[in-house]
Design a protein around this motif. Structure first.
Motif, PDB file in Angstrom:
ATOM      1  N   ARG A  13      65.623  36.022  36.280  1.00 42.84           N
ATOM      2  CA  ARG A  13      67.024  36.166  35.835  1.00 42.84           C
ATOM      3  C   ARG A  13      67.632  34.769  35.849  1.00 42.84           C
ATOM      4  O   ARG A  13      68.250  34.345  36.811  1.00 42.84           O
TER       5      ARG A  13
ATOM      6  N   ILE B  54      71.195  47.439  44.733  1.00 43.11           N
ATOM      7  CA  ILE B  54      71.286  45.970  44.794  1.00 43.11           C
ATOM      8  C   ILE B  54      72.640  45.552  45.376  1.00 43.11           C
ATOM      9  O   ILE B  54      73.631  46.264  45.234  1.00 43.11           O
ATOM     10  N   GLY B  55      72.639  44.382  46.013  1.00 42.18           N
ATOM     11  CA  GLY B  55      73.879  43.785  46.483  1.00 42.18           C
ATOM     12  C   GLY B  55      74.024  43.842  47.993  1.00 42.18           C
ATOM     13  O   GLY B  55      74.221  44.907  48.565  1.00 42.18           O
ATOM     14  N   GLY B  56      73.865  42.673  48.622  1.00 32.47           N
ATOM     15  CA  GLY B  56      74.054  42.580  50.071  1.00 32.47           C
ATOM     16  C   GLY B  56      72.957  43.234  50.893  1.00 32.47           C
ATOM     17  O   GLY B  56      73.177  43.600  52.050  1.00 32.47           O
TER      18      GLY B  56
ATOM     19  N   HIS C 159      76.813  50.803  36.716  1.00 30.94           N
ATOM     20  CA  HIS C 159      77.882  50.690  37.709  1.00 30.94           C
ATOM     21  C   HIS C 159      78.619  52.001  37.896  1.00 30.94           C
ATOM     22  O   HIS C 159      79.660  52.048  38.541  1.00 30.94           O
TER      23      HIS C 159
ATOM     24  N   THR D 180      78.759  40.833  48.880  1.00 28.46           N
ATOM     25  CA  THR D 180      77.770  39.765  48.775  1.00 28.46           C
ATOM     26  C   THR D 180      78.380  38.564  48.062  1.00 28.46           C
ATOM     27  O   THR D 180      79.150  38.743  47.117  1.00 28.46           O
TER      28      THR D 180
ATOM     29  N   SER E 179      76.820  36.766  46.170  1.00 33.15           N
ATOM     30  CA  SER E 179      76.200  36.695  44.851  1.00 33.15           C
ATOM     31  C   SER E 179      76.996  37.464  43.802  1.00 33.15           C
ATOM     32  O   SER E 179      76.720  37.365  42.609  1.00 33.15           O
ATOM     33  N   LYS E 180      77.951  38.284  44.227  1.00 30.97           N
ATOM     34  CA  LYS E 180      78.770  39.065  43.275  1.00 30.97           C
ATOM     35  C   LYS E 180      80.179  39.129  43.848  1.00 30.97           C
ATOM     36  O   LYS E 180      80.489  40.013  44.657  1.00 30.97           O
TER      37      LYS E 180
ATOM     38  N   ALA F 260      66.857  45.842  45.589  1.00 26.84           N
ATOM     39  CA  ALA F 260      66.676  44.555  44.902  1.00 26.84           C
ATOM     40  C   ALA F 260      67.431  43.496  45.700  1.00 26.84           C
ATOM     41  O   ALA F 260      68.538  43.756  46.172  1.00 26.84           O
ATOM     42  N   VAL F 261      66.812  42.334  45.837  1.00 28.55           N
ATOM     43  CA  VAL F 261      67.351  41.286  46.707  1.00 28.55           C
ATOM     44  C   VAL F 261      67.335  39.943  45.994  1.00 28.55           C
ATOM     45  O   VAL F 261      66.326  39.575  45.389  1.00 28.55           O
ATOM     46  N   MET F 262      68.442  39.218  46.125  1.00 31.55           N
ATOM     47  CA  MET F 262      68.469  37.863  45.573  1.00 31.55           C
ATOM     48  C   MET F 262      68.545  36.858  46.725  1.00 31.55           C
ATOM     49  O   MET F 262      67.542  36.271  47.135  1.00 31.55           O
ATOM     50  N   SER F 263      69.746  36.644  47.293  1.00 34.04           N
ATOM     51  CA  SER F 263      69.917  35.567  48.285  1.00 34.04           C
ATOM     52  C   SER F 263      69.062  35.777  49.533  1.00 34.04           C
ATOM     53  O   SER F 263      68.620  34.797  50.146  1.00 34.04           O
TER      54      SER F 263
ATOM     55  N   GLY G 191      74.709  48.633  41.682  1.00 34.95           N
ATOM     56  CA  GLY G 191      75.307  47.779  42.702  1.00 34.95           C
ATOM     57  C   GLY G 191      76.710  47.383  42.309  1.00 34.95           C
ATOM     58  O   GLY G 191      77.236  47.874  41.303  1.00 34.95           O
ATOM     59  N   HIS G 192      77.282  46.458  43.068  1.00 35.37           N
ATOM     60  CA  HIS G 192      76.655  46.033  44.311  1.00 35.37           C
ATOM     61  C   HIS G 192      77.069  46.971  45.438  1.00 35.37           C
ATOM     62  O   HIS G 192      78.222  47.404  45.509  1.00 35.37           O
TER      63      HIS G 192
HETATM   64  C1  LIG Z   1      72.252  40.286  40.312  1.00 34.56           C
HETATM   65  C2  LIG Z   1      73.152  41.280  40.895  1.00 34.56           C
HETATM   66  N1  LIG Z   1      73.542  42.394  40.204  1.00 34.56           N
HETATM   67  C3  LIG Z   1      74.383  43.145  40.910  1.00 34.56           C
HETATM   68  C4  LIG Z   1      75.008  44.385  40.397  1.00 34.56           C
HETATM   69  O1  LIG Z   1      75.890  44.911  41.078  1.00 34.56           O
HETATM   70  O2  LIG Z   1      74.610  44.825  39.334  1.00 34.56           O
HETATM   71  S1  LIG Z   1      74.683  42.534  42.469  1.00 34.56           S
HETATM   72  C5  LIG Z   1      73.693  41.205  42.181  1.00 34.56           C
HETATM   73  C6  LIG Z   1      73.461  40.120  43.167  1.00 34.56           C
HETATM   74  C7  LIG Z   1      72.682  40.552  44.360  1.00 34.56           C
HETATM   75  O3  LIG Z   1      72.498  39.452  45.167  1.00 34.56           O
HETATM   76  P1  LIG Z   1      72.257  39.500  46.744  1.00 34.56           P
HETATM   77  O4  LIG Z   1      70.935  40.123  46.981  1.00 34.56           O
HETATM   78  O5  LIG Z   1      72.281  38.032  47.081  1.00 34.56           O
HETATM   79  O6  LIG Z   1      73.402  40.237  47.356  1.00 34.56           O
END
Ligand SMILES: Cc1nc(C(=O)O)sc1CCOP(=O)(O)O
Length: 201
Positions: free
Chosen positions: A36, A158-160, A106, A130, A132-133, A178-181, A125-126
């Motif tokens: 991504r 996803i998210g946090g 969403h 987080t 990231s969002k 799903a995890v990013m940070s 998510g999220h």
């Molecule tokens: C890429 C992404 N999409 C989201 C959604 O809500 O659709 S939340 C998100 C970021 C998730 O990052 P982290 O794992 O660092 O919290």
């Protein structure tokens, strides 16, 4: 219990060589590594994914975000589409050659609509706050549970996501996370993946 899914989402902050190094360590323990890279052009992502394949990352472990032509041309394990994707894209003949298609959603009704269109899974998510969002309140576990009960395809939360939160997420009936940070910002990405992996068993 069947194996739950672990998706790792790249955050646009690493070079292709850094992504390759981390992907080489973690791919045996994850369902998918999503590429991504929102600020990169189609050409850059195509060349980057090709490079990851040359470095020995299995195609099945790579999902491409938002770029169907790359998922098709390089036969990656999947394609992740944003919530704004027109219906036409998923239903197009072109997408039938793509191995697995997920759509970001969403709202529960959006998830149902994407299921009817032929999405293989949805990402919702999220869930938790987080960095990231930012700017949108988290949707929380109750909404996740309602959405899971509304569709028959897997729901990835996803998210946090942290390892300590995995159990509460799975208790909603979600098929994975799903995890990013939590992975890319970790001093030890493999150690972080293993911590999530253990909680998902
Ligand atoms: C890429 C992404 N999409 C989201 C959604 O809500 O659709 S939340 C998100 C970021 C998730 O990052 P982290 O794992 O660092 O919290």
């Amino acid at each position: 219990m069947s194996q739950k899914e672990l998706h790792v989402i790249s955050g646009g902050k690493h070079t292709w060589s850094e992504i390759a190094k981390i992907a080489a360590q973690i791919h045996p323990y994850v369902t998918a590594i999503h590429i991504r890279e929102k600020t990169k052009s189609l050409d850059e992502v195509f060349i980057g994914v090709q490079y990851l394949l040359e470095q020995g990352i299995p195609a099945k472990s790579l999902y491409v975000n938002g770029l169907p032509s790359i998922a098709l041309a390089l036969q990656t394990g999947g394609l992740q589409l944003p919530g704004t994707t027109p219906s036409l894209v998923i239903q197009d003949e072109f997408c039938r050659g793509i191995q697995r298609i997920g759509v970001s959603v969403h709202h529960a009704d959006e998830a149902k609509w994407r299921e009817k269109e032929g999405a293989d899974y949805v990402m919702f998510g999220h869930i938790f706050a987080t960095n990231s969002k930012q700017g949108v309140p988290p949707r929380g576990l109750e909404q996740l549970k309602q959405l899971v009960n509304h569709v028959n395809i897997p729901v990835i939360a996803i998210g946090g996501m942290t390892p300590a939160r995995v159990k509460s997420v799975l208790d909603t009936g979600a098929s994975g996370i799903a995890v990013m940070s939590g992975i890319w910002d970790a001093a030890d990405p493999l150690g972080a993946v293993l911590a999530y992996h253990d909680e998902l068993q």
